[in-house]
Design a protein around this motif. Structure first.
Motif, PDB file in Angstrom:
ATOM      1  N   GLN A  46       0.825  -1.207   0.000  1.00  0.00           N
ATOM      2  CA  GLN A  46       0.000   0.000   0.000  1.00  0.00           C
ATOM      3  C   GLN A  46       0.861   1.259   0.000  1.00  0.00           C
ATOM      4  OE1 GLN A  46      -2.474  -0.677   3.433  1.00  0.00           O
ATOM      5  NE2 GLN A  46      -4.072  -1.679   2.208  1.00  0.00           N
ATOM      6  N   GLU A  47       1.965   1.228   0.735  1.00  0.00           N
ATOM      7  CA  GLU A  47       2.870   2.373   0.768  1.00  0.00           C
ATOM      8  C   GLU A  47       3.501   2.611  -0.611  1.00  0.00           C
ATOM      9  OE1 GLU A  47       6.810   3.849   3.227  1.00  0.00           O
ATOM     10  OE2 GLU A  47       5.765   2.033   3.840  1.00  0.00           O
ATOM     11  N   MET A  48       3.911   1.554  -1.270  1.00  0.00           N
ATOM     12  CA  MET A  48       4.489   1.699  -2.614  1.00  0.00           C
ATOM     13  C   MET A  48       3.452   2.217  -3.606  1.00  0.00           C
ATOM     14  SD  MET A  48       7.607   1.158  -2.442  1.00  0.00           S
ATOM     15  CE  MET A  48       8.325   0.998  -0.846  1.00  0.00           C
ATOM     16  N   LYS A  49       2.194   1.816  -3.421  1.00  0.00           N
ATOM     17  CA  LYS A  49       1.127   2.326  -4.279  1.00  0.00           C
ATOM     18  C   LYS A  49       0.926   3.822  -4.059  1.00  0.00           C
ATOM     19  CE  LYS A  49      -3.550   1.343  -5.764  1.00  0.00           C
ATOM     20  NZ  LYS A  49      -4.742   0.517  -5.580  1.00  0.00           N
ATOM     21  N   LEU A  51       3.150   5.916  -3.054  1.00  0.00           N
ATOM     22  CA  LEU A  51       4.336   6.597  -3.582  1.00  0.00           C
ATOM     23  C   LEU A  51       4.469   6.452  -5.098  1.00  0.00           C
ATOM     24  CD1 LEU A  51       6.898   5.572  -0.815  1.00  0.00           C
ATOM     25  CD2 LEU A  51       5.849   7.822  -1.135  1.00  0.00           C
ATOM     26  N   HIS A  52       3.479   5.814  -5.728  1.00  0.00           N
ATOM     27  CA  HIS A  52       3.471   5.578  -7.177  1.00  0.00           C
ATOM     28  C   HIS A  52       4.699   4.780  -7.617  1.00  0.00           C
ATOM     29  CE1 HIS A  52       0.037   8.225  -7.468  1.00  0.00           C
ATOM     30  NE2 HIS A  52       0.716   9.155  -6.820  1.00  0.00           N
ATOM     31  N   MET A  53       5.063   3.801  -6.813  1.00  0.00           N
ATOM     32  CA  MET A  53       6.198   2.938  -7.125  1.00  0.00           C
ATOM     33  C   MET A  53       5.781   1.491  -7.335  1.00  0.00           C
ATOM     34  SD  MET A  53       9.236   4.191  -4.690  1.00  0.00           S
ATOM     35  CE  MET A  53       9.726   5.888  -4.595  1.00  0.00           C
ATOM     36  N   SER A  54       4.483   1.242  -7.414  1.00  0.00           N
ATOM     37  CA  SER A  54       4.021  -0.123  -7.647  1.00  0.00           C
ATOM     38  C   SER A  54       4.551  -0.614  -8.988  1.00  0.00           C
ATOM     39  CB  SER A  54       2.492  -0.181  -7.654  1.00  0.00           C
ATOM     40  OG  SER A  54       2.001   0.117  -6.384  1.00  0.00           O
ATOM     41  N   ASP A  55       4.918  -1.871  -9.021  1.00  0.00           N
ATOM     42  CA  ASP A  55       5.425  -2.529 -10.222  1.00  0.00           C
ATOM     43  C   ASP A  55       6.691  -1.851 -10.767  1.00  0.00           C
ATOM     44  OD1 ASP A  55       5.375  -4.616 -12.027  1.00  0.00           O
ATOM     45  OD2 ASP A  55       4.273  -3.452 -13.515  1.00  0.00           O
ATOM     46  N   THR A  56       7.533  -1.390  -9.865  1.00  0.00           N
ATOM     47  CA  THR A  56       8.853  -0.881 -10.242  1.00  0.00           C
ATOM     48  C   THR A  56       9.895  -1.611  -9.400  1.00  0.00           C
ATOM     49  OG1 THR A  56       8.921   0.877  -8.588  1.00  0.00           O
ATOM     50  CG2 THR A  56       7.930   1.428 -10.726  1.00  0.00           C
ATOM     51  N   LEU A  57      11.125  -1.589  -9.842  1.00  0.00           N
ATOM     52  CA  LEU A  57      12.187  -2.230  -9.062  1.00  0.00           C
ATOM     53  C   LEU A  57      12.429  -1.511  -7.740  1.00  0.00           C
ATOM     54  CD1 LEU A  57      14.729  -3.263 -11.824  1.00  0.00           C
ATOM     55  CD2 LEU A  57      13.111  -4.690 -10.590  1.00  0.00           C
ATOM     56  N   TRP A  58      12.076  -0.222  -7.657  1.00  0.00           N
ATOM     57  CA  TRP A  58      12.218   0.516  -6.404  1.00  0.00           C
ATOM     58  C   TRP A  58      11.324  -0.071  -5.318  1.00  0.00           C
ATOM     59  CZ3 TRP A  58      16.291   3.127  -5.400  1.00  0.00           C
ATOM     60  CH2 TRP A  58      16.987   3.756  -6.429  1.00  0.00           C
ATOM     61  N   ALA A  59      10.199  -0.665  -5.715  1.00  0.00           N
ATOM     62  CA  ALA A  59       9.303  -1.295  -4.748  1.00  0.00           C
ATOM     63  C   ALA A  59       9.946  -2.502  -4.091  1.00  0.00           C
ATOM     64  CB  ALA A  59       7.999  -1.698  -5.429  1.00  0.00           C
TER      65      ALA A  59
END
Length: 192
Positions: A46-49, A51-59
Motif C-alpha cells: 500500500q505504501e508503494m502504491k 508513492l506511485h512505485m508499484s510494479d517498479t524495481l524501487w518497490a
C-alpha cells in the motif's frame, strides 16, 4: 549499497552516540527483526502504491534499505571501536561526518559481511518480488525461473539451467567480499 550506507550510519549512531531514547530505539529495531516479512507486506504494498512505485524495481529495493538486521550488525561492529579514536578525531576538529569517515575503515569487515547478507537476502526474496512486481518485463531472475514451471509439464533442464544462472551473481558477490566477510565473522566471534 543503500542498505550498507544507512545501516553503517545508524549503527554508528546507536553504538557510539549517547542520546535520549537510544535504548528504546534499539529495542524497536530488535523487535522489527523478529517480524516476518509476510506480516508487513500488505502495508508495504500500500505504501508503494501511495508513492506511485508499484510494479517498479524501487518497490523491491526500498523496503530493504532500512533492514533492521543491518543496523544491528553495524551497531555491534561500531561498539568495538575504541572511544579514544573518536576523541582524537574531535580534538583535531573533525565534525560528525569526518569522525565517521575515520571510523569507516575500521568497520569495513562488518560492511563486507552486511553486503553479502543483504545481497543474498534480497536476491532470494521471492515473496516480496512476487507481490511487488506484476508485469513480466520487470520480473527478477528468481521470479522468472519459478514461472517456468508449468501446470501440466515442466522443462526441468531449462529450470536447472536458470537456477545455475541465478546462482552466479551470489557467487560473484561472495568472492568480491569474502575477505571482509571472514574478517567480520572473526571479529564478531572474539569479544575483548
Amino acid at each position: 549499497i543503500l542498505t550498507c550506507l544507512t545501516a553503517s550510519l545508524a549503527g554508528y549512531a546507536l553504538g557510539k552516540k549517547r542520546f535520549i531514547g537510544r535504548g528504546v530505539l534499539f529495542t524497536i529495531i530488535i523487535c522489527a527483526m523478529a517480524l516476518p516479512k509476510q506480516v508487513i507486506v500488505i502495508p508495504l504494498a500500500q505504501e508503494m502504491k501511495l508513492l506511485h512505485m508499484s510494479d517498479t524495481l524501487w518497490a523491491v529495493i526500498l523496503p530493504t534499505v532500512g533492514w533492521p538486521f543491518g543496523v544491528f550488525l553495524m551497531k555491534q561492529f561500531s561498539e568495538t571501536i575504541p572511544n579514544e579514536i573518536l576523541e582524537a578525531a574531535r580534538v583535531d576538529g573533525a565534525g560528525e561526518l569526518k569522525t565517521f569517515s575515520v571510523v569507516f575503515p575500521m568497520i569495513k569487515p562488518g560492511i563486507g559481511a552486511l553486503a553479502i547478507f543483504t545481497f543474498v537476502n534480497t536476491w532470494n526474496d521471492y515473496f516480496l518480488q512476487l507481490v511487488m512486481l506484476t508485469s513480466e518485463e520487470k520480473w527478477t531472475l528468481p521470479l522468472a525461473i519459478a514461472n517456468m514451471q508449468g501446470e501440466m509439464s515442466s522443462d526441468f533442464g531449462l529450470i536447472m539451467a536458470g537456477a545455475a544462472l541465478a546462482s552466479i551473481p551470489i557467487i560473484v558477490v561472495f568472492i568480491a567480499f569474502q575477505k571482509y566477510f571472514t574478517q567480520g565473522i572473526a571479529m564478531g566471534a572474539v569479544k575483548g
